[in-house]
Scaffold this motif. Structure first.
Motif, PDB file in Angstrom:
ATOM      1  N   GLU A  66       0.788  -1.127  -0.116  1.00 53.30           N
ATOM      2  CA  GLU A  66       0.193   0.026   0.003  1.00 53.30           C
ATOM      3  C   GLU A  66       0.708   1.160   0.051  1.00 53.30           C
ATOM      4  N   TYR A  67       1.832   1.145   0.900  1.00 49.40           N
ATOM      5  CA  TYR A  67       2.995   2.412   0.903  1.00 49.40           C
ATOM      6  C   TYR A  67       3.416   2.752  -0.322  1.00 49.40           C
ATOM      7  N   VAL A  68       4.041   1.593  -1.075  1.00 53.89           N
ATOM      8  CA  VAL A  68       4.752   1.833  -2.390  1.00 53.89           C
ATOM      9  C   VAL A  68       3.820   2.229  -3.446  1.00 53.89           C
ATOM     10  N   LEU A  69       2.534   1.852  -3.343  1.00 53.73           N
ATOM     11  CA  LEU A  69       1.596   2.167  -4.535  1.00 53.73           C
ATOM     12  C   LEU A  69       1.110   3.648  -4.238  1.00 53.73           C
ATOM     13  N   ARG A  70       0.823   4.104  -3.092  1.00 51.74           N
ATOM     14  CA  ARG A  70       0.471   5.460  -2.736  1.00 51.74           C
ATOM     15  C   ARG A  70       1.887   6.318  -3.155  1.00 51.74           C
ATOM     16  N   LEU A  71       3.111   5.731  -2.809  1.00 56.72           N
ATOM     17  CA  LEU A  71       4.125   6.524  -3.172  1.00 56.72           C
ATOM     18  C   LEU A  71       4.281   6.883  -4.971  1.00 56.72           C
ATOM     19  N   ALA A  72       4.049   5.735  -5.518  1.00 56.20           N
ATOM     20  CA  ALA A  72       4.209   5.781  -6.793  1.00 56.20           C
ATOM     21  C   ALA A  72       3.070   6.608  -7.450  1.00 56.20           C
ATOM     22  N   THR A  73       1.812   6.761  -6.883  1.00 55.98           N
ATOM     23  CA  THR A  73       0.959   7.333  -7.454  1.00 55.98           C
ATOM     24  C   THR A  73       0.570   8.934  -6.887  1.00 55.98           C
ATOM     25  N   PRO A  75       0.959  12.565  -6.461  1.00 57.04           N
ATOM     26  CA  PRO A  75       1.540  13.723  -7.456  1.00 57.04           C
ATOM     27  C   PRO A  75       2.973  14.227  -7.213  1.00 57.04           C
ATOM     28  N   ARG A  76       3.314  14.262  -5.879  1.00 54.36           N
ATOM     29  CA  ARG A  76       4.519  14.619  -5.409  1.00 54.36           C
ATOM     30  C   ARG A  76       5.049  13.668  -4.289  1.00 54.36           C
ATOM     31  N   PRO A  77       5.791  12.658  -4.968  1.00 51.20           N
ATOM     32  CA  PRO A  77       6.154  11.300  -4.080  1.00 51.20           C
ATOM     33  C   PRO A  77       6.970  11.971  -2.674  1.00 51.20           C
ATOM     34  N   ALA A  78       7.894  12.718  -2.973  1.00 47.76           N
ATOM     35  CA  ALA A  78       8.560  13.149  -1.749  1.00 47.76           C
ATOM     36  C   ALA A  78       7.790  14.155  -0.826  1.00 47.76           C
ATOM     37  N   ARG A  79       6.774  14.585  -1.190  1.00 46.54           N
ATOM     38  CA  ARG A  79       5.892  15.601  -0.154  1.00 46.54           C
ATOM     39  C   ARG A  79       4.946  14.619   0.485  1.00 46.54           C
ATOM     40  N   TYR A  80       4.619  13.624  -0.110  1.00 46.88           N
ATOM     41  CA  TYR A  80       3.827  12.432   0.683  1.00 46.88           C
ATOM     42  C   TYR A  80       4.514  11.730   1.607  1.00 46.88           C
ATOM     43  N   PHE A  82       7.221  12.675   3.487  1.00 43.56           N
ATOM     44  CA  PHE A  82       7.302  13.003   4.514  1.00 43.56           C
ATOM     45  C   PHE A  82       6.342  13.855   4.977  1.00 43.56           C
ATOM     46  N   SER A  83       5.031  13.756   4.547  1.00 42.26           N
ATOM     47  CA  SER A  83       4.091  14.267   5.220  1.00 42.26           C
ATOM     48  C   SER A  83       3.330  13.219   6.368  1.00 42.26           C
ATOM     49  N   PHE A  84       2.432  13.813   7.124  1.00 42.84           N
ATOM     50  CA  PHE A  84       2.088  13.059   8.344  1.00 42.84           C
ATOM     51  C   PHE A  84       1.698  11.692   7.926  1.00 42.84           C
ATOM     52  N   TRP A  85       0.685  11.527   6.985  1.00 42.06           N
ATOM     53  CA  TRP A  85       0.030  10.213   6.504  1.00 42.06           C
ATOM     54  C   TRP A  85       1.258   9.383   5.936  1.00 42.06           C
ATOM     55  N   GLY A  86       2.236   9.962   5.327  1.00 40.55           N
ATOM     56  CA  GLY A  86       3.222   9.313   4.679  1.00 40.55           C
ATOM     57  C   GLY A  86       4.084   8.553   5.701  1.00 40.55           C
ATOM     58  N   ILE A  87       4.285   9.162   6.623  1.00 35.67           N
ATOM     59  CA  ILE A  87       5.060   8.674   7.995  1.00 35.67           C
ATOM     60  C   ILE A  87       4.600   7.673   8.711  1.00 35.67           C
ATOM     61  N   VAL A  88       2.981   7.717   8.582  1.00 36.94           N
ATOM     62  CA  VAL A  88       2.208   7.026   9.576  1.00 36.94           C
ATOM     63  C   VAL A  88       2.119   5.674   8.647  1.00 36.94           C
ATOM     64  N   GLN A 255     -11.197  17.409  -1.621  1.00 34.42           N
ATOM     65  CA  GLN A 255     -10.584  17.867  -0.467  1.00 34.42           C
ATOM     66  C   GLN A 255     -10.063  16.891   0.398  1.00 34.42           C
ATOM     67  N   ASN A 256     -10.476  15.707   0.344  1.00 33.18           N
ATOM     68  CA  ASN A 256     -10.081  14.671   1.019  1.00 33.18           C
ATOM     69  C   ASN A 256      -8.641  14.180   0.472  1.00 33.18           C
ATOM     70  N   THR A 257      -8.401  14.150  -0.822  1.00 36.68           N
ATOM     71  CA  THR A 257      -7.290  13.661  -1.682  1.00 36.68           C
ATOM     72  C   THR A 257      -6.209  14.586  -1.687  1.00 36.68           C
ATOM     73  N   LYS A 258      -6.607  16.004  -1.546  1.00 34.20           N
ATOM     74  CA  LYS A 258      -5.648  16.745  -2.088  1.00 34.20           C
ATOM     75  C   LYS A 258      -4.230  16.825  -1.029  1.00 34.20           C
ATOM     76  N   GLY A 259      -4.406  16.418   0.087  1.00 30.76           N
ATOM     77  CA  GLY A 259      -3.085  16.278   1.082  1.00 30.76           C
ATOM     78  C   GLY A 259      -2.106  15.384   0.454  1.00 30.76           C
ATOM     79  N   ASP A 260      -2.441  14.300  -0.545  1.00 25.83           N
ATOM     80  CA  ASP A 260      -1.660  13.332  -1.075  1.00 25.83           C
ATOM     81  C   ASP A 260      -0.915  13.776  -2.171  1.00 25.83           C
TER      82      ASP A 260
END
Length: 260
Positions: A66-73, A75-80, A82-88, A255-260
């Motif tokens: 799931e993490y790899v898939l979210r990272l690959a998809t 819009p800004r992988p680096a931002r995701y 190091f974001s709160f949900w990315g770290i979680v 609004q829910n998806t703009k954070g990723d």
């Protein structure tokens, strides 16, 4: 399939092959919490412990994928990342690697960080989003109140030290040591390991306890007010969007998806 569609599937906004992926992940997270509790039981049968190990291995693969898939998809992988949900998302599987590497015996204490998975239950939660918005709106007031509370803790520790040090030199031995009493009193917990025995100390404690009630009540009132204002603003925007003929569901999804 677009990146946005993949995010919607992972967040549970869109079913995939008739399966709500978000709900399945929530169930796995809850089962993981139960498994973490069971594996600490020393009398657990070896067969069941082996099943828990296999279950943990399966979860490691699922959450890592799931993490790899979210990272690959993203819009800004680096931002995701190091974001709160990315770290979680990263911590939901990374500590479990200690199970698979015998050389990492020293860091196996960090395996309880897998409990970070529970935070994933709040991903995509509208209530959680409103709470975050409310905290952002009143962060200045909460910061000021936090400073005031810290000063009051210090003053309380100094006061109880003055009243009780001579009567209980082994208990209230110093002002830093008295800070524990101040924290326990302010939070109205009162463990009973440190308590005043002099009349002056008891009168001083009475005032501290009343102040402690305010320390708990004031931030709660501030956040509650901000939540009500946020809910009112959201309802007003939805009403205005409906009057203008806009799709409110699409607005909420954006609004829910703009954070990723």
């Amino acid at each position: 399939m677009t990146k946005a569609e993949i995010h919607d599937i992972l967040d549970g906004h869109t079913p995939f092959a008739g399966v709500n992926v978000g709900r399945v992940m929530d169930v796995l997270i809850l089962l993981s919490a139960i498994a973490i509790a069971l594996e600490t039981m020393p009398e657990l049968p070896a067969q069941l412990r082996g099943l828990l190990f296999k279950f943990e291995l399966a979860l490691l693969i699922i959450f890592a994928a799931e993490y790899v898939l979210r990272l690959a998809t993203a819009p800004r992988p680096a931002r995701y990342a190091f974001s709160f949900w990315g770290i979680v998302d990263f911590l939901s599987f990374a500590p479990a690697i200690a199970f698979l590497t015998p050389q990492w015996q020293v860091v196996r204490a960090f395996r309880l960080l897998r409990l970070v998975r529970l935070l994933k239950l709040f991903r995509g939660s509208h209530a959680m989003e409103r709470l975050v918005v409310a905290f952002r709106q009143v962060r200045g007031e909460l910061a000021i109140f936090g400073v005031i509370a810290g000063l009051m803790l210090y003053v309380s520790a100094v006061g109880i030290y003055i009243f009780e040090h001579d009567a209980q030199p082994e208990v209230f031995s110093s002002i830093p040591n008295s800070l524990w009493w101040a924290v326990a009193s302010f939070t109205t917990v009162g463990y009973g390991d440190m308590f005043p025995i002099t009349p002056g100390g008891r009168i001083f404690t009475t005032f501290v306890l009343f102040i402690g009630l305010g320390v708990i009540a004031v931030p709660s009132a501030i956040v509650t007010t901000a939540l009500l204002e946020s809910e009112t603003n959201i309802q007003r925007r939805i009403r205005e969007a409906r009057e203008n003929g806009e799709d409110t569901n699409n607005n909420e999804t954006a609004q829910n998806t703009k954070g990723d």
